[in-house]
Design an enzyme around this catalytic site. Structure first.
Site, mmCIF file in Angstrom:
data_model
loop_
_atom_site.group_PDB
_atom_site.id
_atom_site.type_symbol
_atom_site.label_atom_id
_atom_site.label_comp_id
_atom_site.label_asym_id
_atom_site.label_seq_id
_atom_site.Cartn_x
_atom_site.Cartn_y
_atom_site.Cartn_z
ATOM 1 N N PHE A 152 35.598 49.076 35.060
ATOM 2 C CA PHE A 152 36.506 49.244 36.201
ATOM 3 C C PHE A 152 36.021 48.355 37.337
ATOM 4 O O PHE A 152 34.830 48.296 37.632
ATOM 5 C CB PHE A 152 36.519 50.714 36.660
ATOM 6 C CG PHE A 152 37.393 50.937 37.871
ATOM 7 C CD1 PHE A 152 38.779 50.904 37.771
ATOM 8 C CD2 PHE A 152 36.831 51.150 39.128
ATOM 9 C CE1 PHE A 152 39.590 51.084 38.896
ATOM 10 C CE2 PHE A 152 37.632 51.343 40.249
ATOM 11 C CZ PHE A 152 39.018 51.309 40.127
ATOM 12 N N ASP A 255 29.239 43.335 38.534
ATOM 13 C CA ASP A 255 29.868 44.231 39.511
ATOM 14 C C ASP A 255 28.980 45.466 39.638
ATOM 15 O O ASP A 255 28.996 46.349 38.782
ATOM 16 C CB ASP A 255 31.276 44.596 39.036
ATOM 17 C CG ASP A 255 31.968 45.572 39.987
ATOM 18 O OD1 ASP A 255 31.303 46.098 40.891
ATOM 19 O OD2 ASP A 255 33.169 45.817 39.788
ATOM 20 N N LYS A 284 29.733 50.805 47.677
ATOM 21 C CA LYS A 284 29.478 52.234 47.679
ATOM 22 C C LYS A 284 28.242 52.644 48.502
ATOM 23 O O LYS A 284 28.356 52.897 49.688
ATOM 24 C CB LYS A 284 29.408 52.742 46.240
ATOM 25 C CG LYS A 284 30.811 52.776 45.588
ATOM 26 C CD LYS A 284 30.810 53.521 44.296
ATOM 27 C CE LYS A 284 32.162 53.536 43.600
ATOM 28 N NZ LYS A 284 33.078 54.537 44.120
HETATM 29 C C1 LIG Z 1 32.280 49.105 39.389
HETATM 30 C C2 LIG Z 1 33.298 49.215 40.471
HETATM 31 N N1 LIG Z 1 33.843 48.110 40.983
HETATM 32 C C3 LIG Z 1 34.745 48.153 41.976
HETATM 33 C C4 LIG Z 1 35.166 49.360 42.497
HETATM 34 C C5 LIG Z 1 36.175 49.395 43.612
HETATM 35 O O1 LIG Z 1 35.528 49.748 44.789
HETATM 36 P P1 LIG Z 1 36.347 50.375 46.022
HETATM 37 O O2 LIG Z 1 36.902 51.677 45.565
HETATM 38 O O3 LIG Z 1 35.313 50.510 47.107
HETATM 39 O O4 LIG Z 1 37.404 49.389 46.367
HETATM 40 C C6 LIG Z 1 34.625 50.542 41.999
HETATM 41 C C7 LIG Z 1 35.052 51.845 42.528
HETATM 42 O O5 LIG Z 1 34.781 52.876 42.020
HETATM 43 C C8 LIG Z 1 33.678 50.480 40.957
HETATM 44 O O6 LIG Z 1 33.122 51.581 40.441
#
Ligand SMILES: Cc1ncc(COP(=O)(O)O)c(C=O)c1O
Length: 437
Positions: A152, A255, A284
């Site tokens: 994700f 990521d 986060k």
């Molecule tokens: C691995 C990863 N990348 C990107 C995101 C997106 O981040 P945001 O919700 O702060 O836009 C998340 C959100 O849970 C995530 O877990």
């Protein structure tokens, strides 16, 4: 099992009347809540450290860190103070330099992987991922991306196109390609980890050769899959990917929105492997609840960042920088990486024992303060048990544990400041909820 009388304190059976009423009112104006919230529509009032309190006065032990965010615990006094002071001084000055931005960037680069000191700041993980994709294109002059099943990366078009199923089930952007990745409990190729020789990496080469046009800018991955259920790849996976990327002139983009900032017991999950990516995304936990995220690229590629404009209304604003600076300092002062590793030992011992005892527990896994429990109808067939997932999630929440469901997988991400006693207490609640079946 410890006596069930201590924290968390319950006033009424949750979600209580105030929670239900407030949730209904909010829902009149705001639709599209996450499945997690719909499964337990509680309304929160305040939080401190590892406990959250709802509007009915019920306390919850936080095994979710908000949503993998409040690594230093809720409303950590030093972080609150830093935010309050900066709020009274300067809240926004567009993209201009500020003393607090300079200090934050120095502190942040003291924890990024070696040779990664070129940063852009954003306000959510998705925006930083999108910037990462733009950076990969600027660095390589290529335009395609390969990502992995069930990872994700966010919900805007570019980020969602990296996922198997975009949230609106829409069409993915052209130039996005997907490959299966290791899940040794449920191998997509039905192979065994000790004999597969990482066939998934060989298969990835086929995707690159047979599906892409050869213009791949980056391979993008979560080093550990978060939303998919805390799924950990085997140790050689990342080094093999790094080797593949180097051989083929493709960038490796990690990521770490979910896994970064100490969540797995190291600053970044890639640090466990010694692999240094070309592009890294942090989010986060970076501001412990105040929105601040970052795109980081290797020094050798820093110049490309000048070609993808970073400025946004809120990215790198002084309050965000104050929050990020205070967060990293607290993590260092309170040795939170060590504490995460200690919590891993305590919680994994309980999870392993639970797996021995409970026939519906198929797999348990964890690193630092990132854990998963996979529930199955039958250990032999490994048939997922989503009904048990929902039941156990709701029962534990009712008994005072805030945590994160994912169908038949239950996810835990306690704050890194948690004490041993509270960790044991959280595990008591989980064991009780699973024990009831
Ligand atoms: C691995 C990863 N990348 C990107 C995101 C997106 O981040 P945001 O919700 O702060 O836009 C998340 C959100 O849970 C995530 O877990």
């Amino acid at each position: 099992m410890a006596a069930m009388t201590e924290l968390p304190n319950r006033c009424v059976k949750p979600p209580g009347p105030r929670s239900r009423a407030l949730f209904a009112q909010v829902e009149q104006r705001m639709r599209g809540h996450s499945g997690q919230v719909k499964l337990f529509p509680v309304a929160f009032d305040h939080a401190a450290g590892c406990t959250m309190t709802d509007v009915d006065g019920n306390e919850y032990l936080d095994f979710s860190s908000g949503i993998y965010v409040t690594n230093c615990g809720h409303c950590h006094p030093k972080i609150v103070k830093a935010i309050q002071e900066q709020t009274a001084r300067l809240m926004n000055c567009h993209d201009f330099a500020t003393p607090v931005k300079q200090e934050f960037l120095e502190e942040f680069c003291s924890v990024t992987p070696p040779g990664m000191n070129a940063v852009q700041l954003y306000s959510d993980g998705t925006a930083a991922v999108e910037a990462g994709l733009r950076a990969a294109r600027a660095i390589t002059g290529k335009f395609e991306f390969v990502s992995f099943w069930h990872d994700f990366h966010g919900k805007t078009l570019g980020a969602a196109s990296l996922a198997l199923m975009s949230p609106d089930k829409g069409i993915r952007a052209p130039g996005s390609f997907l490959a299966p990745r290791p899940n040794c409990y449920r191998c997509p190729f039905r192979l065994a980890p000790d004999t597969c020789e990482l066939y998934c990496v060989d298969f990835l080469e086929r995707v690159l050769d047979e599906e892409t046009t050869g213009q791949v800018a980056a391979i993008v991955l979560e080093p550990i899959q978060g939303w998919a259920g805390s799924v950990f790849p085997p140790e050689p996976f990342l080094p093999r990917l790094r080797e593949l990327c180097d051989r083929r002139g493709i960038l490796l983009m990690a990521d770490e929105v979910l896994t970064g900032m100490g969540r797995t017991g190291r600053w970044f999950a890639v640090d466990h492997s010694g692999v240094v990516p070309d592009i890294l995304i942090a989010g986060k936990g970076l501001g412990n609840g105040y929105p601040v995220t970052a795109l980081v690229v290797r020094d050798a590629c820093a110049e490309a960042l000048d070609r993808i404009s970073a400025s946004s209304s809120f990215g790198g604003n002084p309050v965000a920088c104050a929050a990020g600076l205070a967060t990293i300092r607290v993590m260092k002062e309170e040795n939170l990486l060590e504490n995460a590793a200690r919590l891993e030992r305590i919680i994994m011992a309980r999870l392993e024992a639970l797996k021995e005892r409970s026939p519906i527990v198929g797999d348990v896994r964890g690193k630092g303060c990132l854990f998963g429990i996979e529930l199955v109808k039958d250990r032999g067939t490994k048939e997922p048990h989503p009904e048990a997932g929902k039941r156990v999630y709701q029962r534990a929440f009712e008994n005072g544990l805030a945590w994160i469901p994912a169908g038949h997988i239950l996810r835990m991400s306690p704050p890194l400041v948690m004490t041993e006693k509270l960790a044991e207490r959280g595990m008591d609640i989980i064991e009780e909820a699973i024990g009831e079946g």
